[in-house]
Design a protein around this motif. Structure first.
Motif, PDB file in Angstrom:
ATOM      1  N   VAL A   2       0.853  -1.182   0.000  1.00  0.00           N
ATOM      2  CA  VAL A   2       0.000   0.000   0.000  1.00  0.00           C
ATOM      3  C   VAL A   2       0.892   1.235   0.000  1.00  0.00           C
ATOM      4  O   VAL A   2       2.025   1.201   0.477  1.00  0.00           O
ATOM      5  CB  VAL A   2      -0.952   0.032   1.223  1.00  0.00           C
ATOM      6  N   SER A   3       0.365   2.333  -0.560  1.00  0.00           N
ATOM      7  CA  SER A   3       1.138   3.569  -0.570  1.00  0.00           C
ATOM      8  C   SER A   3       0.204   4.771  -0.459  1.00  0.00           C
ATOM      9  O   SER A   3      -0.988   4.674  -0.777  1.00  0.00           O
ATOM     10  CB  SER A   3       1.981   3.680  -1.842  1.00  0.00           C
ATOM     11  N   PHE A  29       6.305  -1.698  13.504  1.00  0.00           N
ATOM     12  CA  PHE A  29       5.641  -2.574  12.531  1.00  0.00           C
ATOM     13  C   PHE A  29       6.637  -3.525  11.883  1.00  0.00           C
ATOM     14  O   PHE A  29       7.809  -3.213  11.741  1.00  0.00           O
ATOM     15  CB  PHE A  29       4.934  -1.726  11.463  1.00  0.00           C
ATOM     16  N   LYS A  30       6.129  -4.686  11.469  1.00  0.00           N
ATOM     17  CA  LYS A  30       6.978  -5.700  10.843  1.00  0.00           C
ATOM     18  C   LYS A  30       7.192  -5.414   9.361  1.00  0.00           C
ATOM     19  O   LYS A  30       8.158  -5.897   8.775  1.00  0.00           O
ATOM     20  CB  LYS A  30       6.342  -7.079  11.012  1.00  0.00           C
ATOM     21  N   SER A  31       6.296  -4.663   8.750  1.00  0.00           N
ATOM     22  CA  SER A  31       6.364  -4.396   7.318  1.00  0.00           C
ATOM     23  C   SER A  31       7.608  -3.617   6.928  1.00  0.00           C
ATOM     24  O   SER A  31       8.174  -2.882   7.739  1.00  0.00           O
ATOM     25  CB  SER A  31       5.134  -3.575   6.882  1.00  0.00           C
ATOM     26  N   GLU A  68       2.906  -7.847   6.440  1.00  0.00           N
ATOM     27  CA  GLU A  68       1.689  -8.359   7.071  1.00  0.00           C
ATOM     28  C   GLU A  68       0.852  -7.297   7.771  1.00  0.00           C
ATOM     29  O   GLU A  68      -0.360  -7.442   7.896  1.00  0.00           O
ATOM     30  CB  GLU A  68       2.029  -9.496   8.035  1.00  0.00           C
ATOM     31  N   ASP A  69       1.482  -6.211   8.242  1.00  0.00           N
ATOM     32  CA  ASP A  69       0.719  -5.153   8.930  1.00  0.00           C
ATOM     33  C   ASP A  69       0.799  -3.826   8.167  1.00  0.00           C
ATOM     34  O   ASP A  69       0.776  -2.757   8.743  1.00  0.00           O
ATOM     35  CB  ASP A  69       1.210  -4.985  10.372  1.00  0.00           C
ATOM     36  N   GLU A  72      -2.019  -0.995   8.741  1.00  0.00           N
ATOM     37  CA  GLU A  72      -1.893  -0.309  10.031  1.00  0.00           C
ATOM     38  C   GLU A  72      -0.676   0.608  10.034  1.00  0.00           C
ATOM     39  O   GLU A  72      -0.718   1.717  10.558  1.00  0.00           O
ATOM     40  CB  GLU A  72      -1.778  -1.318  11.180  1.00  0.00           C
ATOM     41  N   ALA A  73       0.417   0.134   9.454  1.00  0.00           N
ATOM     42  CA  ALA A  73       1.653   0.920   9.412  1.00  0.00           C
ATOM     43  C   ALA A  73       1.442   2.215   8.629  1.00  0.00           C
ATOM     44  O   ALA A  73       1.817   3.302   9.085  1.00  0.00           O
ATOM     45  CB  ALA A  73       2.781   0.099   8.788  1.00  0.00           C
ATOM     46  N   LEU A  74       0.828   2.104   7.461  1.00  0.00           N
ATOM     47  CA  LEU A  74       0.595   3.285   6.625  1.00  0.00           C
ATOM     48  C   LEU A  74      -0.291   4.290   7.348  1.00  0.00           C
ATOM     49  O   LEU A  74       0.017   5.489   7.396  1.00  0.00           O
ATOM     50  CB  LEU A  74      -0.039   2.877   5.290  1.00  0.00           C
ATOM     51  N   LYS A  75      -1.363   3.802   7.955  1.00  0.00           N
ATOM     52  CA  LYS A  75      -2.281   4.688   8.670  1.00  0.00           C
ATOM     53  C   LYS A  75      -1.570   5.401   9.826  1.00  0.00           C
ATOM     54  O   LYS A  75      -1.721   6.606  10.027  1.00  0.00           O
ATOM     55  CB  LYS A  75      -3.477   3.880   9.184  1.00  0.00           C
TER      56      LYS A  75
END
Length: 87
Positions: A2-3, A29-31, A68-69, A72-75
């Motif tokens: 996602v971006s 975050f793991k991403s 995987e997350d 949530e990370a982007l938000k």
């Protein structure tokens, strides 16, 4: 993957303190979290990488989160930027 694009609101851009806050947020975050600015890509989990991008107030960067997350990370990162990264 996602971006999203976001505009930096900090009057002094991403100097040491907000860059540290951004990295601290990203490391939860793991991403894989990167952002592109001009023709460069920076690792959002590395303070040196963020500082090296030389992002100023009013500049637009694009976060890219992959993992995987990623949602949530982007938000969380977009919210942190919009709230001024603690400044």
């Amino acid at each position: 993957m996602v971006s999203q694009k976001v505009t930096i609101k900090n009057p002094t851009g991403l100097h040491l303190r907000p860059a540290g806050n951004l990295c601290k947020e990203a490391m939860q975050f793991k991403s894989l979290i990167t952002f592109s600015f001009r023709d460069n890509t920076a690792n959002a989990k590395s303070v040196l990488s963020v500082l090296g991008a030389c992002v100023k107030c009013g500049d637009e960067i694009e976060f890219v989160c992959d993992g995987e997350d990623e949602e949530e990370a982007l938000k969380a990162l977009v919210t942190a930027i919009e709230n001024g990264l603690g400044e």
